[in-house]
Enzyme design. Structure first.
Site, PDB file in Angstrom:
ATOM      1  CB  CYS A 281      -0.987  -0.013   1.172  1.00 39.31           C
ATOM      2  SG  CYS A 281      -0.247   0.101   2.819  1.00 39.31           S
ATOM      3  CG  HIS A 329      -4.593   0.115   3.900  1.00 37.46           C
ATOM      4  ND1 HIS A 329      -3.843  -0.794   3.192  1.00 37.46           N
ATOM      5  CD2 HIS A 329      -5.538   0.572   3.041  1.00 37.46           C
ATOM      6  CE1 HIS A 329      -4.314  -0.890   1.958  1.00 37.46           C
ATOM      7  NE2 HIS A 329      -5.341  -0.058   1.832  1.00 37.46           N
ATOM      8  CG  HIS A 341      -6.653   0.408  -1.772  1.00 39.40           C
ATOM      9  ND1 HIS A 341      -6.926  -0.169  -0.549  1.00 39.40           N
ATOM     10  CD2 HIS A 341      -7.578  -0.091  -2.624  1.00 39.40           C
ATOM     11  CE1 HIS A 341      -7.975  -0.976  -0.663  1.00 39.40           C
ATOM     12  NE2 HIS A 341      -8.391  -0.941  -1.895  1.00 39.40           N
TER      13      HIS A 341
END
Length: 368
Positions: A281, A329, A341
């Protein structure tokens, strides 16, 4: 990016605007509200591989939540791994710099010693007679006085050489101490990286084993549960009216970062990866902004700590949304309630709903 891929991306983002069921399967650690139980298949339960059974409905929802926890823990460990990797690179570079400084210091010290030796030899050649005797013996008193001034200058220069030698020796000792400290930190970070790698592999292996116990129909129901959970969270986020207040004017750098992220759609998630073939990520977001000419921290936690925070209502394309209380994240906002993402192992870089996971906050990499 080709026109076909551009049209595909535009359609995907447009779909976000018109359909509240956005969100490809959520990130590894999404934790939205519990969806309605999926009706069980005929017979109520299905036998799993290895002789165990996974009940439909509630038990499958429990499997989904457990998978979320496992992938979340893997994401936290991935951030720790990436942080240790960055620190290892920095410390290796610092040790190399210190080694160069030590070499230069030793060369300088050798030169100073040579100059000090030459000054001492010149003084010795002047003889050991007292100055008044040398004046009496001199045929040219003025020349003697001139020579005496030169000697005094030489003595001052020698004193300066000795002081510089002392400073250089102390610098060398400090460089050596710094290098020893950096080696200790480097060793500690290598160990931390190895431990994080073990944790990542353990969590992912446990998740994959749990999934492998499900039959094909159960895996399909689980996929639908994951989509439903992400969609419910996105719908709840959109129902707050957030899109009415959002600005959408991206900076030049933000548009460049969004284009980069868009070009990565479909590439696989791999923990610790920074492209070009795969990403995690924060690898995706850091590389996207590097492509825009703005280097940012490598990990989602450091991005949250060090980049400028902006209110969600002021969010614009290119900004980064940080998720979960531990900032484990990160995704890039691309407008119209959508993000791009890299979700988790087993998934690819995708478009999803910005509200499909619990939002910690928003950061803006560019200063404009």
């Amino acid at each position: 990016m080709g026109s076909g891929k551009r049209a595909l991306t535009t359609a995907a983002i447009a779909l976000v605007c018109t359909v509240t069921v956005l969100g490809a399967p959520g990130a590894a650690h999404a934790s939205p509200g519990r969806p309605a139980p999926t009706p069980p298949p005929p017979g109520g339960t299905a036998p799993a591989a290895g002789g165990s059974t996974i009940a439909a409905g509630t038990d499958l929802e429990a499997v989904r939540k457990k998978l979320d926890r496992l992938y979340h823990d893997a994401a936290v460990a991935t951030d720790a791994y990436n942080a240790a990797e960055e620190q290892t690179k920095q410390q290796s570079a610092r040790i190399a710099d210190l080694a160069r400084e030590i070499v230069k210091g030793r060369e300088k010290l050798a030169e100073l010693k040579d100059r000090a030796g030459a000054a001492a030899r010149a003084q010795y050649r002047g003889g050991g007679l007292p100055p008044e005797v040398r004046l009496w013996l001199s045929n040219d008193p003025q020349k003697f006085l001139d020579d005496a001034g030169t000697v005094r200058q030489g003595e001052h220069a020698t004193e300066g050489l000795l002081a510089e030698m002392t400073r250089t020796q102390e610098d060398l000792r400090q460089y050596a101490r710094d290098a020893a400290d950096q080696w200790k930190r480097l060793d500690a970070n290598r160990k931390a990286k190895a431990e994080a790698k073990k944790r990542i592999e353990k969590e992912i292996a446990t998740a994959e084993k749990l999934r492998s116990r499900l039959r094909k129909q159960e895996q399909e129901r689980l996929r639908k549960l994951e989509e439903q959970a992400a969609n419910q969270a996105q719908t709840a986020w959109l129902d707050t009216g957030i899109l009415k207040d959002l600005g959408s004017k991206a900076s030049v750098e933000g548009r460049t970062a969004v284009r980069f992220a868009t070009d990565q759609l479909g590439k696989p998630y791999v923990w610790g990866a920074e492209g070009p073939k795969s990403y995690d990520c924060s690898g995706l977001t850091s590389q996207a902004w590097a492509a825009a000419g703005t280097p940012i921290p490598r990990t989602s936690q450091e991005q949250w700590k060090r980049l400028r925070h902006v209110d969600i209502k002021d969010m614009r394309p290119g900004d980064l949304i940080i998720y979960f209380q531990d900032a484990s994240h990160v995704a890039m906002y691309v407008g119209n309630g959508a993000i791009i993402h890299a979700p988790r192992p087993g998934r690819t870089v995708t478009v999803a709903g910005a509200g499909s996971m619990p939002i910690l906050g928003v950061v803006r990499p560019d200063a404009t």
